[in-house]
Write a protein that holds these residues in place. Structure first.
Motif, PDB file in Angstrom:
ATOM      1  N   THR A   1       4.620  30.091 -40.501  1.00  0.00           N
ATOM      2  CA  THR A   1       6.023  29.698 -40.642  1.00  0.00           C
ATOM      3  C   THR A   1       6.924  30.768 -40.050  1.00  0.00           C
ATOM      4  O   THR A   1       6.545  31.944 -40.005  1.00  0.00           O
ATOM      5  N   PRO A   2       8.125  30.405 -39.592  1.00  0.00           N
ATOM      6  CA  PRO A   2       9.093  31.425 -39.178  1.00  0.00           C
ATOM      7  C   PRO A   2       9.721  32.090 -40.394  1.00  0.00           C
ATOM      8  O   PRO A   2       9.825  31.484 -41.464  1.00  0.00           O
ATOM      9  N   ALA A   3      10.152  33.340 -40.217  1.00  0.00           N
ATOM     10  CA  ALA A   3      10.856  34.062 -41.280  1.00  0.00           C
ATOM     11  C   ALA A   3      12.014  34.818 -40.654  1.00  0.00           C
ATOM     12  O   ALA A   3      11.806  35.663 -39.781  1.00  0.00           O
ATOM     13  N   GLU A   4      13.240  34.496 -41.087  1.00  0.00           N
ATOM     14  CA  GLU A   4      14.407  35.184 -40.552  1.00  0.00           C
ATOM     15  C   GLU A   4      14.696  36.423 -41.393  1.00  0.00           C
ATOM     16  O   GLU A   4      14.718  36.352 -42.624  1.00  0.00           O
ATOM     17  N   VAL A   5      14.915  37.554 -40.716  1.00  0.00           N
ATOM     18  CA  VAL A   5      15.169  38.828 -41.386  1.00  0.00           C
ATOM     19  C   VAL A   5      16.454  39.425 -40.821  1.00  0.00           C
ATOM     20  O   VAL A   5      16.575  39.618 -39.597  1.00  0.00           O
ATOM     21  N   SER A   6      17.402  39.731 -41.677  1.00  0.00           N
ATOM     22  CA  SER A   6      18.675  40.297 -41.246  1.00  0.00           C
ATOM     23  C   SER A   6      18.499  41.746 -40.812  1.00  0.00           C
ATOM     24  O   SER A   6      17.523  42.414 -41.160  1.00  0.00           O
ATOM     25  N   ASP A   7      19.474  42.251 -40.080  1.00  0.00           N
ATOM     26  CA  ASP A   7      19.440  43.658 -39.679  1.00  0.00           C
ATOM     27  C   ASP A   7      19.450  44.574 -40.902  1.00  0.00           C
ATOM     28  O   ASP A   7      18.780  45.613 -40.928  1.00  0.00           O
ATOM     29  N   ALA A   8      20.214  44.204 -41.925  1.00  0.00           N
ATOM     30  CA  ALA A   8      20.286  45.037 -43.131  1.00  0.00           C
ATOM     31  C   ALA A   8      18.927  45.118 -43.824  1.00  0.00           C
ATOM     32  O   ALA A   8      18.494  46.198 -44.245  1.00  0.00           O
ATOM     33  N   ALA A   9      18.245  43.988 -43.942  1.00  0.00           N
ATOM     34  CA  ALA A   9      16.922  43.990 -44.572  1.00  0.00           C
ATOM     35  C   ALA A   9      15.924  44.762 -43.722  1.00  0.00           C
ATOM     36  O   ALA A   9      15.067  45.497 -44.252  1.00  0.00           O
ATOM     37  N   ALA A  10      16.014  44.627 -42.408  1.00  0.00           N
ATOM     38  CA  ALA A  10      15.119  45.369 -41.523  1.00  0.00           C
ATOM     39  C   ALA A  10      15.369  46.866 -41.634  1.00  0.00           C
ATOM     40  O   ALA A  10      14.422  47.672 -41.620  1.00  0.00           O
ATOM     41  N   ALA A  11      16.632  47.274 -41.762  1.00  0.00           N
ATOM     42  CA  ALA A  11      16.963  48.692 -41.888  1.00  0.00           C
ATOM     43  C   ALA A  11      16.402  49.279 -43.185  1.00  0.00           C
ATOM     44  O   ALA A  11      15.904  50.415 -43.211  1.00  0.00           O
ATOM     45  N   GLN A  12      16.481  48.520 -44.277  1.00  0.00           N
ATOM     46  CA  GLN A  12      15.899  48.985 -45.537  1.00  0.00           C
ATOM     47  C   GLN A  12      14.386  49.146 -45.407  1.00  0.00           C
ATOM     48  O   GLN A  12      13.805  50.128 -45.890  1.00  0.00           O
ATOM     49  N   ALA A  13      13.741  48.184 -44.746  1.00  0.00           N
ATOM     50  CA  ALA A  13      12.297  48.273 -44.539  1.00  0.00           C
ATOM     51  C   ALA A  13      11.949  49.459 -43.640  1.00  0.00           C
ATOM     52  O   ALA A  13      10.929  50.138 -43.849  1.00  0.00           O
ATOM     53  N   GLN A  14      12.781  49.713 -42.655  1.00  0.00           N
ATOM     54  CA  GLN A  14      12.566  50.852 -41.762  1.00  0.00           C
ATOM     55  C   GLN A  14      12.573  52.162 -42.551  1.00  0.00           C
ATOM     56  O   GLN A  14      11.718  53.040 -42.342  1.00  0.00           O
ATOM     57  N   GLN A  15      13.508  52.280 -43.481  1.00  0.00           N
ATOM     58  CA  GLN A  15      13.577  53.486 -44.310  1.00  0.00           C
ATOM     59  C   GLN A  15      12.350  53.606 -45.205  1.00  0.00           C
ATOM     60  O   GLN A  15      11.820  54.714 -45.407  1.00  0.00           O
ATOM     61  N   ARG A  16      11.870  52.496 -45.736  1.00  0.00           N
ATOM     62  CA  ARG A  16      10.666  52.533 -46.583  1.00  0.00           C
ATOM     63  C   ARG A  16       9.464  53.021 -45.785  1.00  0.00           C
ATOM     64  O   ARG A  16       8.653  53.809 -46.282  1.00  0.00           O
TER      65      ARG A  16
END
Length: 366
Positions: free
Chosen positions: A306-321
């Motif tokens: 399935t596709p999954a849309e991820v916002s820039d804000a959520a991606a940035a939080q994951a990047q920090q993790r």
């Protein structure tokens, strides 16, 4: 370096027509003529007791790509509420991204075909990779970039000797590349059609060994999460798992999920047509753009993903993790981790899921 003698035909993923082994940078000629760009899939003659994943070019030009780490991340698995989680770190490839696997096959084929230059449109990673492999092969790389291409990506391409041409947006690059390939003898390093078809099938084949590497490291996962723009990586990984299934190495396909910064594939699936235009604004430049491809839809459909849309804000939080674990990623790579939460909330993933995240590139040139 030579073409694999087992490569027998190319088959259209849309109409199933067969074509002799040759170069088809615009995909299936029949489907293209009807306005439906469609990828061609490489078909190989079987060999008894040979279960190795076949590739089109044998002994290709190499800079040491492949064999990237698959890191277990039980802390992330617990935090996300899934059974197991691994990070497939494609950032360990020579130029820092998964694109090196494709470049090795594609540039090798270009040289075997007698080309002297490779033309491509790139947001960064593909251009750097193609420039490096063209340098190794003694070929000229002509790269069309957007004006907002990250400076460190631009500088890396130039250090490898690439000729750069800058354009206002993603779609504006494609006519330039098309002209070089159709009228000036350049070998196509990326898609240049609109609607897009994806990259040359021989290049996309270079992603197939990822499936074997994952299987060797952690068995067959239930789910693989792949940052996706035009779907070359998504489709290439699917082809690898399809080979493992057909050769009896696995009993079922893992589901492949496509991470996007805004809805493209979900809208294309709802409309039953991959040829639309769905623009959005994002800092996830490696998976940006308003188009998708039939090969992406097919990878999702055939694997049950399935596709999954991820916002820039959520991606940035994951990047920090990920950075707190010592792993540097660009924003679009970190989006794969952010997609786990989204897929868990929607019930696609559960406490029994075993999940592999494709960490497509590092963050040093972002």
């Amino acid at each position: 370096m030579l073409m694999n003698p087992r490569l027998s035909t190319l088959r259209c993923i849309r109409c199933a027509s067969l074509w002799s082994p040759d170069d088809y940078p615009e995909g299936c000629p029949s489907c293209l003529a009807t306005g439906h760009p469609a990828t061609l899939e490489c078909c190989y003659d079987p060999v008894d007791e040979d279960r190795a994943i076949p590739l089109p070019v044998l002994a290709p030009i190499t800079l040491g790509e492949g064999g990237t780490p698959t890191l277990e991340a039980m802390d992330l698995a617990r935090a996300e509420g899934v059974g197991q989680l691994w990070l497939k770190c494609e950032s360990a490839n020579p130029t820092g991204s998964h694109k090196d696997r494709m470049a090795a096959q594609l540039v090798s084929r270009a040289r075997l075909a007698g080309a002297t230059r490779v033309a491509a449109a790139s947001s960064g990673n593909a251009g750097v990779s193609l420039a490096a492999y063209c340098a190794a092969a003694g070929l000229q790389a002509d790269i069309a970039i957007t004006r907002n291409c990250p400076p460190l990506q631009r500088e890396a391409m130039q250090r490898f000797g690439a000729k750069l041409s800058a354009f206002e947006d993603s779609l504006a690059r494609w006519p330039y590349v098309s002209d070089l390939c159709r009228n000036h003898g350049a070998f196509a390093g990326t898609n240049y059609l609109n609607p897009p078809v994806g990259t040359h099938p021989y290049g996309v084949e270079g992603y197939k060994p990822i499936a074997q590497e994952i299987l060797d490291a952690c068995g067959a996962p239930t789910d693989i999460i792949v940052p996706t723009a035009r779907g070359d990586l998504l489709w290439g990984i699917f082809l690898g798992w399809q080979h493992l299934l057909n050769s009896g190495r696995i009993s079922r396909l893992p589901r492949l999920h496509a991470v996007e910064p805004y809805a493209r594939l979900s809208r294309a699936r709802a409309e039953g047509d991959a040829r639309g235009q769905w623009e959005g604004i994002t800092d996830q430049y490696s998976i940006a753009g308003g188009t998708c491809t039939l090969q992406s839809l097919e990878a999702l459909s055939r694997s049950g993903g399935t596709p999954a849309e991820v916002s820039d804000a959520a991606a940035a939080q994951a990047q920090q993790r990920l950075e707190r674990r010592g792993i540097s990623t660009e924003l679009s790579s970190a989006a794969a981790l952010a997609a786990v939460s989204r897929l868990r909330r929607s019930g696609v993933l559960d406490a029994e899921s075993s999940v592999v995240l494709m960490v497509t590139s590092d963050g040093r040139r972002g």
